[in-house]
Design an enzyme around this catalytic site. Structure first.
Site, PDB file in Angstrom:
ATOM      1  N   SER A   1       1.223  15.330 -55.671  1.00 56.65           N
ATOM      2  CA  SER A   1       1.413  16.498 -55.536  1.00 56.65           C
ATOM      3  C   SER A   1       2.447  15.777 -53.996  1.00 56.65           C
ATOM      4  CB  SER A   1       1.567  17.928 -55.235  1.00 56.65           C
ATOM      5  OG  SER A   1       2.052  18.174 -56.868  1.00 56.65           O
TER       6      SER A   1
ATOM      7  N   GLU B   1      -4.587  16.542 -68.567  1.00 60.20           N
ATOM      8  CA  GLU B   1      -4.329  17.348 -67.573  1.00 60.20           C
ATOM      9  C   GLU B   1      -3.881  18.871 -67.679  1.00 60.20           C
ATOM     10  OE1 GLU B   1      -1.809  17.248 -64.014  1.00 60.20           O
ATOM     11  OE2 GLU B   1      -3.315  18.094 -63.161  1.00 60.20           O
TER      12      GLU B   1
END
Length: 705
Positions: free
Chosen positions: A440, A555
């Site tokens: 991110s 994930e």
């Protein structure tokens, strides 16, 4: 329509659908449908025989098709009657001589029944009295129509006790019959909701407003995806319930009630959501939607008249737990192994972290699915599910090590060089890989393809500049799994991304810590002229999206695994409630009890979706929208449930659930308030739920916004 009851049951359902299409039509036929004639065709086709054979999967698949056509043909009533009746009566049901309706009598001597479907052509009412040792099959004396929401209209039915037959062999038989009948109503309502949802999805693809298909509008995509999640979860729960009933285990009744509760909670919102997407086109009676609308709400309202001990009573007063999915003898034996391992390392309410890690490494549990040549156990998908569930439930202190195996291990096995495998696989296998994710950025959260942190090649090295945000555990990580842009001009955008595995002590890496709402430390990581050798690259240059895809798939399963954590919270909550049910929950029908039942049903729905998602991620041969959508749907449902769960704790327990672990009188040792503070991360992490719903919408065929 979905398929999930097995090939033979689905073939039977397809046959039912074909006969109903020709003898009834679509839902538009509801006002003029000829149920007696259709019942004659049903007898000829043998639709009333599954009850004698106990083939609930056949019944469920067929009732789903009836719901999709707003047809209340009472084959579920015949099934329930046949299950309770003797051989002679069962033969009369199969032949159509006895055409029963099921009703619950408020009193043993009740002879008048309200709100019955399909009374035209019916001959008997099977009177069920909860708690009674037997049911009675009573001849119908008179029927009076009761027009209203239901179409065909309900009836008020009067029966006679003359010629009554006793059915069933005890209270358990009667309770099981009531449960199956209630499940049949829920399945029919869900089938109707599924049909109108499918119509809405197709409409959103072709209906144009403001120069484009309405399915391209974000609001429509979000609504359609939300309905799809509830629909898929309901279908999975129904299948799970049918499986438990067929297996005849002790969880059959609770599994059915969980499915019923979830459908009661969600089918109306699916129906309304579809109506909103269809707009005025679906509001007029030329369309199927109005008739399906009536069927959904009529069937769900009848569930209120068929009272049965609810989910809350089973969990609290009866001391039950949510039913577990039996994953087969190998996986369930492995579950006992994992539980014994956790018990052996339990210390003062927690675990001996180092001892547990060492023994798990010795047993090859961190490399559970790896090839044996790499130190793994080549475990089945079911065993992987078991390990993830049990560790999450036990709050085992090896979460980071397991994440390393799932997120990094598989990718390095597939894309790593021999040198990388030699260096990192042993660390991962031993549970010693302290990593963080460098994905991110301030302008690239869920949209990883927009990342800007750049790596420029300089001989045998790369020079990295940029910034990563929300890097959890960055302050304690030895390495970062780093995604960078190596081709700024690549099209599409994700084509120019490369993955590196970089030591966090590399010069030029600086860390800034932040404290999250949950109390967890997350970091902003700055990369200023960081030189890293090409040997740290994992996979091809500009081929990082494939590597990311492997990691993100795992994930999202991990994020969906929040269901196991919430199961532990539910069990902690039940421990509190069982000490004083009347004081905490109040009487039957109270708001806290309804809240508990809804939370439990949603949690069970999340668990079956997580299981489906995990299996789909590991099944290379799997295909179809049902499989592709399982992971994002599990992530969305689990994340939103975490938030609802945290709020529910406060509503049920009051301020005691808002106290921390050091406060006197804290409910759940302070874990409930922490769960609420942690909950938003389950919606944000791994791709926000808004983005995930967009993925779901596009997988259903809606155009990009």
């Amino acid at each position: 329509m979905t398929t999930g009851f097995g090939a033979e049951a689905e073939e039977f359902a397809a046959s039912v659908a074909g006969v109903v299409e020709s003898g009834w039509g679509t839902a538009v036929a509801a006002p003029a449908g000829d149920l007696p004639t259709l019942a004659e065709a049903a007898v000829a086709q043998g639709w009333y025989e599954p009850g004698g054979e106990g083939a609930l999967d056949f019944l469920a698949a067929a009732v789903r098709e009836l719901g999709a056509r707003a047809c209340p043909l009472p084959i579920a009533d015949a099934y329930v009657t046949a299950r309770l009746a003797d051989d002679a009566t069962r033969a009369r049901v199969a032949s159509g001589e006895v055409r029963p309706l099921v009703a619950v009598a408020p009193r043993p001597d009740g002879t008048v029944f309200e709100h019955l479907d399909a009374a035209e052509g019916a001959t008997h009412v099977l009177r069920l009295v909860p708690g009674a040792a037997a049911a009675e099959l009573l001849p119908i004396e008179r029927t009076d129509p009761a027009p209203g929401l239901a179409v065909p209209a309900w009836s008020r039915v009067t029966v006679t006790t003359e010629g009554a037959l006793t059915c069933g062999r005890g209270a358990e038989d009667v309770a099981a019959a009531l449960s199956v009948h209630r499940l049949g109503l829920a399945i029919r309502a869900l089938g109707a909701a599924a049909r109108v949802h499918a119509l809405a999805v197709e409409h959103a693809k072709v209906r144009r407003q403001f120069g484009r298909a309405i399915g391209a509008f974000g609001a429509v995509q979000q609504r359609v995806a939300a309905c799809q999640i509830d629909l898929a979860a309901g279908e999975r729960l129904v299948e799970d319930a049918v499986g438990h009933v067929l297996a005849g285990g002790p969880d059959a009744g609770l599994a059915a009630e969980l499915a019923i509760r979830f459908v009661r909670d969600t089918a109306p919102s699916i129906m309304f959501g579809a109506q909103h997407t269809l707009g005025a086109i679906g509001y007029f009676e030329e369309h199927e939607a109005p008739w399906l609308f009536r069927r959904v709400h009529a069937d769900l309202s009848r569930l209120e008249t068929l009272r049965a001990p609810g989910v809350d009573r089973a969990l609290v007063e009866d001391g039950r737990s949510l039913p577990a999915s039996n994953l087969g003898p190998v996986a369930e034996a492995f579950r006992e192994e994992v539980r014994a391992l956790l018990a052996a390392h339990r210390r003062d309410g927690g675990h001996d972290a180092e001892g547990l890690r060492a023994e798990m490494a010795g047993r090859g549990l961190f490399a559970l699915a790896w090839p044996r040549a790499e130190g793994g156990r080549e475990a089945t998908v079911e065993e992987q599910v078991v390990l993830n569930e049990e560790m999450k439930y036990a709050r085992g202190p090896v979460d980071r090590a397991m994440s390393a195996a799932m997120l990094l291990g598989h990718s390095i096995l597939r894309h790593g060089t021999p040198e990388q495998k030699a260096e990192f696989l042993p660390l991962i296998r031993e549970g010693r890989m302290a990593f963080c994710l460098g994905y991110s950025e301030p302008e690239a959260g869920s949209d990883l393809a927009s990342l800007r942190t750049a790596a420029v090649r300089d001989g045998d090295h790369w020079v990295v500049n940029g910034q990563k945000s929300w890097t959890t555990r960055g302050q304690t990580a030895s390495h970062v799994w780093l995604a960078v842009r190596t081709d700024p001009d690549a099209r599409p955008r994700h084509a120019g991304i490369t993955i590196f595995l970089v030591p966090m002590d590399t010069p030029g890496i600086q860390i800034q810590r932040h404290v999250a709402l949950s109390g967890e430390i997350s970091c902003t990581v700055f990369y200023d002229d960081v030189r890293i050798p090409d040997s740290m690259r994992v996979g091809e240059v500009n081929g990082g999206w494939k590597v990311i895809g492997d990691a993100l798939a795992a994930e999202r399963v991990i994020m969906g695994g929040v269901a196991a954590t919430l199961l532990r919270q539910l069990d902690d909550l039940l421990d509190v409630l069982r000490r004083d049910p009347a004081g905490t929950l109040g009487p039957d029908g109270s708001r806290p009890r309804a809240r508990l039942a809804s939370l439990a049903a949603r949690l069970q729905a999340a668990r079956v979706l997580v299981l489906a998602a995990t299996r789909s991620m590991n099944d290379a041969a799997a295909s179809g929208a049902r499989v592709r959508l399982a992971a994002p749907m599990a992530a969305v449902l689990s994340g939103e449930l975490a938030e609802d769960f945290g709020q529910g704790m406060l509503e049920i327990l009051g301020p005691a659930a808002a106290l921390g672990p050091d406060a006197p009188g804290a409910a759940g040792a302070g874990l409930f308030e922490h769960g609420l503070r942690l909950a938003p991360m389950f919606v944000i992490g791994g791709g926000t739920n808004d983005v995930q719903r967009g993925i779901i919408a596009r997988a259903l065929g809606l155009p990009r916004e």
